[in-house]
Each structure stands twice: as C-alpha cells, then as structure tokens.
Motif scaffolding. Structure first.
Motif: not given
Length: 332
Positions: A107-112, A120-136
């Motif tokens: 789960s990407v949410i679990g990794v987030l 791991i702030y750079s990874l947090i930003a990447h995963l939040e953006e990725r999850l936002g794109q998946q929700e659209e």
C-alpha cells in the motif's frame, strides 16, 4: 582516569556509568550498520541513512552531533526499530537511489505513513502527489447504495434532487423511493432497481442497459431516447390513473423483457423493440407508431386502440391476442 570513556566492542565510546556516547568519528559515512525493523534485518551504510535526508529520524540517529541516540541493539548487533518492514523496504530503497519503487501488493498509503514517521520529507511530497493523481480518475466512480441514501436523507422534500449525469452503474438501489428525481444522462447500467418507485422521474437519455427494474413503478416517467437494451422490466406499471402518458419516445428496448407489464397509454413512438419480450402486456391505447417490433413477442398482449401505424411488425409474435388487431391500427 576512571571517568575516561572506554571503547566498546562496536566502536562507540562508553562512559564509566555504562551509557553510550556518540563521539566525533563514531559513525563514519562509509560504516555499515544493521537495522532490525520489525524482525527484518536490513544492512546499509551511514551515508545512505544521512545524505539524502539529513533531518530525518534515521539520519539523526547516526549523525555525529549526537542529537538523537541510536536505539538498542538485538543479539546480532542490529539496531532495533519497531516499525513495519513491509513499508520500510521502499523507504530504504528510496534513500539508496532516490527513486520510489513499490511492489503492487504494498500500500502506497502505508509507505506514506512510515515516511511521515521517519521524516523523509522529499518522499512524503512525492507520495502525496502520487496519491492525489490516483484519486482524480476515480472521481467518476459509481455511487453506492449508501451514497444515494445519504443524498436522499440530506435533501429537503421541497428541494429537487438531481442525479443528472451521475454514475450509478451496478448500484443496488432496489426498493428505494426515487419519485420526481432527475436521472437525465445518468449511467444506471446493470443497476438493481427492482421494486423501486420511479414515478414522475426524468430518465431522458439515461443508460439503463441490462438494469433490473422488475416490478418497478414507472408512472409518468419521461424517458425519451433512454437506452434500456436488455433491461428486465417484467411486471412494471407505467399507467397513470390521471391519464398522463409515460413518454418513452425513441427509447431503445432491444431484447428487453417487459412481460406482464401494464403499459396502457405509453408513448413508444419510434422505439426500438426488436426481439423484446412483451408477452401478456397491457398496451391499450399505447402509441407504437413507427416502432421497430421485428421479432417482438406480443403474444397474449392487449393492443386495443393501440397506434401501430408505420410500425415494423416483421416476424412479430401476435398469437393469443386479447383483442384482434384492426388493419387501421397498423396501416397508414
């Protein structure tokens, strides 16, 4: 002197009291360390843990400034970290090469959540953006029965409720009261609408392919050009006692089942009823002018005063009719 720090077997300075002190040079960047994360052993370098995210919890554990002491060790000398190894592995790999790689079953949410824990702030930003794109793309996901019930409950009885253009595909909506609701252009294909009250609804150009509307109430429905191909409308009631016609002009009822339905007075002008099952239907005074009734089963139906002018009756089943057809009904 007794108070001078002594070197432990692992290289850390040990005071006389037995506590560990991180001194300058204790953790060189190229030094290898073992991490025991939830029972899973990971081997990596201090440089991997510190260089990419120097402000993270992992980096501060091994930085020379001693801002955060390392955790306790297990019997093999690995630093204990009480987190999930399932979600930690993508994080350690990210710290190694800077790319987020995650197996499909993780789960990407679990990794987030783990990235947030470790900072791991750079990874947090990447995963939040990725999850936002998946929700659209899921914004048009079909509404569920609970979604629909909530909308009905929260809408005032004096307010018009619209599901216009809404995706309800495959929803279980049986036995609900949808009177006066606007379903224009809605996707209701494969819905279960059995025993539903759809009186006075707008179903204009709605997609009801293969929907189950058995025994539904469809009095005075406006369903111009709706697609009901293959739908089950067995035992439905379309007749309004006040005389207002249900309007299904141009509707696609190809291969639909309308057996034993009360369709008295219904407007089915230029409708597609090819291969439809209309056995034992009440079609008194119905308008079927220009309708395609090729191979339609009308056996046992009541077509008294029905308008069939210009209708295509090729290979239609017209046996056991309640009242005989007059030539004037079928010929212009």
């Amino acid at each position: 002197m007794d108070n001078e720090p002594k070197k432990s077997d692992t290289g850390e300075d040990e005071t006389a009291s037995g506590t560990l002190a991180v001194s300058s040079g204790s953790f060189s960047p190229n030094r290898w360390v073992k991490l025991n994360v939830g029972g899973q052993i990971y081997t990596t370098t201090i440089d991997t843990l510190c260089s990419r995210e120097p402000d993270s919890m992992l980096a501060r554990m091994f930085l020379q400034d001693g801002s955060m002491k390392p955790s306790e060790k297990d019997e093999q000398g690995a630093y204990l970290i009480d987190r999930s190894p399932r979600y930690f592995e993508p994080i350690i790999n990210y710290l190694r090469h800077g790319q987020f790689v995650c197996d499909a079953n993780v789960s990407v949410i679990g990794v987030l959540e783990e990235a947030r824990f470790f900072g791991i702030y750079s990874l947090i930003a990447h995963l939040e953006e990725r999850l936002g794109q998946q929700e659209e793309p899921h914004s048009d996901r079909p509404l569920t029965r609970m979604d629909v019930i909530k909308a009905i409950i929260q809408t005032s009885v004096i307010t018009e409720l619209r599901f216009q253009g809404v995706n309800l595909s495959g929803a279980d909506l049986r036995k609900l009261d949808f009177r006066n609701i606007n379903f224009k252009y809605a996707n209701m294909s494969h819905c279960n609408l059995s025993h539903t009250n759809l009186n006075y609804c707008c179903l204009e150009r709605a997609d009801l392919q293969y929907a189950n509307l058995e025994c539904a109430q469809l009095v005075s429905v406006r369903g111009l050009c709706a697609n009901m191909e293959g739908a089950n409308l067995r035992g439905c009631n379309f007749e309004d006692p006040t005389g207002v016609r249900t309007n299904l002009e141009g509707v696609n009822l190809k291969s639909a089942c309308l057996e034993s339905s009360n369709m008295a007075g219904v407007n089915l002008r230029v409708a597609n009823l090819k291969n439809a099952n209309m056995k034992n239907c009440n079609l008194r005074a119905a308008v079927l002018a220009g309708a395609d009734l090729e191979r339609c089963n009308l056996s046992g139906s009541d077509l008294q005063e029905a308008n069939l002018r210009g209708a295509n009756l090729k290979d239609a089943e017209l046996t056991l009719m309640v009242t005989p057809l007059h030539m004037s009904q079928a010929i212009r």
